[in-house]
Design a protein around this motif. Sequence first.
Motif, PDB file in Angstrom:
ATOM      1  N   UNK A  18     -10.543 -28.794 120.330  1.00 41.51           N
ATOM      2  CA  UNK A  18     -11.037 -28.740 118.949  1.00 41.51           C
ATOM      3  C   UNK A  18     -11.963 -29.917 118.626  1.00 41.51           C
ATOM      4  N   UNK A  19     -11.866 -30.999 119.413  1.00 45.22           N
ATOM      5  CA  UNK A  19     -12.764 -32.131 119.207  1.00 45.22           C
ATOM      6  C   UNK A  19     -14.225 -31.708 119.344  1.00 45.22           C
ATOM      7  N   UNK A  20     -14.464 -30.645 120.138  1.00 44.74           N
ATOM      8  CA  UNK A  20     -15.834 -30.156 120.295  1.00 44.74           C
ATOM      9  C   UNK A  20     -16.379 -29.661 118.952  1.00 44.74           C
ATOM     10  N   UNK A  21     -15.486 -29.098 118.138  1.00 42.24           N
ATOM     11  CA  UNK A  21     -15.916 -28.646 116.810  1.00 42.24           C
ATOM     12  C   UNK A  21     -16.331 -29.837 115.946  1.00 42.24           C
ATOM     13  N   UNK A  32     -14.260 -35.195 109.267  1.00 44.52           N
ATOM     14  CA  UNK A  32     -12.827 -34.899 109.274  1.00 44.52           C
ATOM     15  C   UNK A  32     -12.631 -33.425 109.609  1.00 44.52           C
ATOM     16  N   UNK A  33     -11.697 -33.163 110.529  1.00 38.82           N
ATOM     17  CA  UNK A  33     -11.436 -31.776 110.925  1.00 38.82           C
ATOM     18  C   UNK A  33     -10.428 -31.176 109.947  1.00 38.82           C
ATOM     19  N   UNK A  34     -10.937 -30.599 108.844  1.00 40.04           N
ATOM     20  CA  UNK A  34     -10.069 -30.002 107.835  1.00 40.04           C
ATOM     21  C   UNK A  34     -10.449 -28.534 107.636  1.00 40.04           C
ATOM     22  N   UNK A  35      -9.719 -27.871 106.732  1.00 44.25           N
ATOM     23  CA  UNK A  35      -9.964 -26.444 106.513  1.00 44.25           C
ATOM     24  C   UNK A  35     -11.387 -26.175 106.040  1.00 44.25           C
ATOM     25  N   UNK A  36     -11.899 -27.060 105.207  1.00 44.09           N
ATOM     26  CA  UNK A  36     -13.255 -26.868 104.678  1.00 44.09           C
ATOM     27  C   UNK A  36     -14.288 -26.893 105.805  1.00 44.09           C
ATOM     28  N   UNK A  37     -14.129 -27.872 106.710  1.00 45.35           N
ATOM     29  CA  UNK A  37     -15.081 -27.988 107.823  1.00 45.35           C
ATOM     30  C   UNK A  37     -14.962 -26.778 108.753  1.00 45.35           C
ATOM     31  N   UNK A  43     -13.925 -23.722 108.095  1.00 49.50           N
ATOM     32  CA  UNK A  43     -14.469 -22.525 107.453  1.00 49.50           C
ATOM     33  C   UNK A  43     -15.996 -22.524 107.452  1.00 49.50           C
ATOM     34  N   UNK A  44     -16.592 -23.727 107.379  1.00 50.45           N
ATOM     35  CA  UNK A  44     -18.051 -23.824 107.312  1.00 50.45           C
ATOM     36  C   UNK A  44     -18.706 -23.585 108.665  1.00 50.45           C
ATOM     37  N   UNK A  45     -18.094 -24.074 109.756  1.00 53.20           N
ATOM     38  CA  UNK A  45     -18.763 -24.062 111.051  1.00 53.20           C
ATOM     39  C   UNK A  45     -18.180 -23.070 112.071  1.00 53.20           C
ATOM     40  N   UNK A  46     -17.089 -22.377 111.713  1.00 53.80           N
ATOM     41  CA  UNK A  46     -16.496 -21.432 112.666  1.00 53.80           C
ATOM     42  C   UNK A  46     -16.145 -20.135 111.955  1.00 53.80           C
ATOM     43  N   UNK A  47     -15.602 -19.206 112.745  1.00 53.37           N
ATOM     44  CA  UNK A  47     -15.178 -17.927 112.173  1.00 53.37           C
ATOM     45  C   UNK A  47     -13.751 -18.009 111.629  1.00 53.37           C
ATOM     46  N   UNK A  48     -13.128 -19.173 111.756  1.00 54.93           N
ATOM     47  CA  UNK A  48     -11.766 -19.346 111.261  1.00 54.93           C
ATOM     48  C   UNK A  48     -11.782 -19.844 109.818  1.00 54.93           C
ATOM     49  N   UNK A  49     -10.655 -19.652 109.144  1.00 52.04           N
ATOM     50  CA  UNK A  49     -10.548 -20.091 107.748  1.00 52.04           C
ATOM     51  C   UNK A  49      -9.796 -21.410 107.614  1.00 52.04           C
ATOM     52  N   UNK A  50      -8.877 -21.660 108.557  1.00 49.22           N
ATOM     53  CA  UNK A  50      -8.086 -22.888 108.472  1.00 49.22           C
ATOM     54  C   UNK A  50      -7.968 -23.535 109.856  1.00 49.22           C
ATOM     55  N   UNK A  51      -7.587 -24.824 109.844  1.00 46.55           N
ATOM     56  CA  UNK A  51      -7.363 -25.527 111.104  1.00 46.55           C
ATOM     57  C   UNK A  51      -6.210 -24.883 111.865  1.00 46.55           C
TER      58      UNK A  51
END
Length: 432
Positions: free
Chosen positions: A146-149, A254-259, A261-269
């Motif tokens: 997930x660090x890649x994200x 910061x790897x949070x839900x907002x980030x 949702x913005x950069x992936x197809x997922x909604x939450x961490x």
Amino acid sequence: MNVSVTREGNDAALKIAVTAAEVDKSFKQAVARIANQVRIPGFRPGKAPRNIIEMHYGKAAVKEEAFNICVNRAYQQAIETEKLMPVSDPEVKDEKKAFEEFAEGKDFEVDVAVVLKPEPELGEYKGIHVDKKEAKVSDEDVDKALEELRNRGAKMVDTDDETVIEKGDFAIIDFAGTVDGEAFSGGEGKGYPLEVGSGSFIPGFEDQLIGLKKDDDTDVDVTFPESYFVPELAGKQAIFKVHIQAVKHKELPELNDEYIAKYTRYKTVAEAKEDYKKHMQEAAERDAKTEYENALIDTAVNNAKMDVPPVMIEDRITQMVEEIKLNLESRKMTLDQYMEYTGMDMAKLREAQREGAEKNVRTDLVLDAIAKAENIQVDMADVDAQLQSIADQNGARLEDVKTIIRKNNNMGLLLANILRHKAAHVILDNAK
């Protein structure tokens, strides 16, 4: 035609006796072949009589053509009669003497040497046991992935002139390397952004930048690994003159839900972690299965005894080099360009393939021997399934794949691969 075979290891000596009638037939075929290949004024192609052909091209040319026809036909018949499997081109022994004795109306005897396909002495290939690696993906493994994200949203932040380089920083560097005082290809760069601690440069290079700051100059002393991909540099000591243009910190979001949702197809961490772990586990299990199966087959191969003829290894190396060439061409690069970039010539490129080529040949020989021992057969259902698999993998139509296979005369290779796949499953299905 009579033939006797003397075999010593993989080397076979064939003594072939040809009747006078077969010799005469070869001369007639030689005349017809030459007549069809040449143009003689006053005669249509293939219609010039023998005396005219001999007048224009000489009796020796006709005899040489007849000799080649006779020997090749006799050799092919001998191979089929004796059910031999050559892996080299035949060599006529004492060819000059054989040619002198070759004459119309006379029986003819020729000695031919050829290397035959080895027949391995199989060892244990059923009931083999090897340890199977446990495929387990930890939460730490997922976190690293997930660090890649986070890195996708990283920002490069300028530092002040007194900031020293630490691991994780980017050093913007100019560098110029020498070996034995001489510059080498690829050893120079300007304004290169190097992440210190990434391991992207030669081992030891990045560590020697830690503690430096903007506008510093230093000499970096390193040794290229023995396994370095450029043979001329492997194991050599090098000196790099390095200038630090700038030092930049990498600032991660910061790897949070907002980030997420913005950069992936997922909604939450949490959702991202769950899906990552699932797919990473599946990949780990596939890799463990492949490693386990390869270990079983390698064990069966190592249990067998065989003497592999050098010609088979050389032929496989040639095949592997051709595959490299085709792969490079698909990426708009030539083999010559690749060799120039890596500092190799053809001899070094071939040598680099030798270990893998020998392993491939040994594996094929053992699988062929298992197929024979187990009386494994290939039927049309096997062929159709394999052709469909090739079509699916390449997004092609089944009929197009069949056409290409027939056009390139690759049906024999396809059948051999299917047979070896079934033989491999004898090893795998009977493992402890």
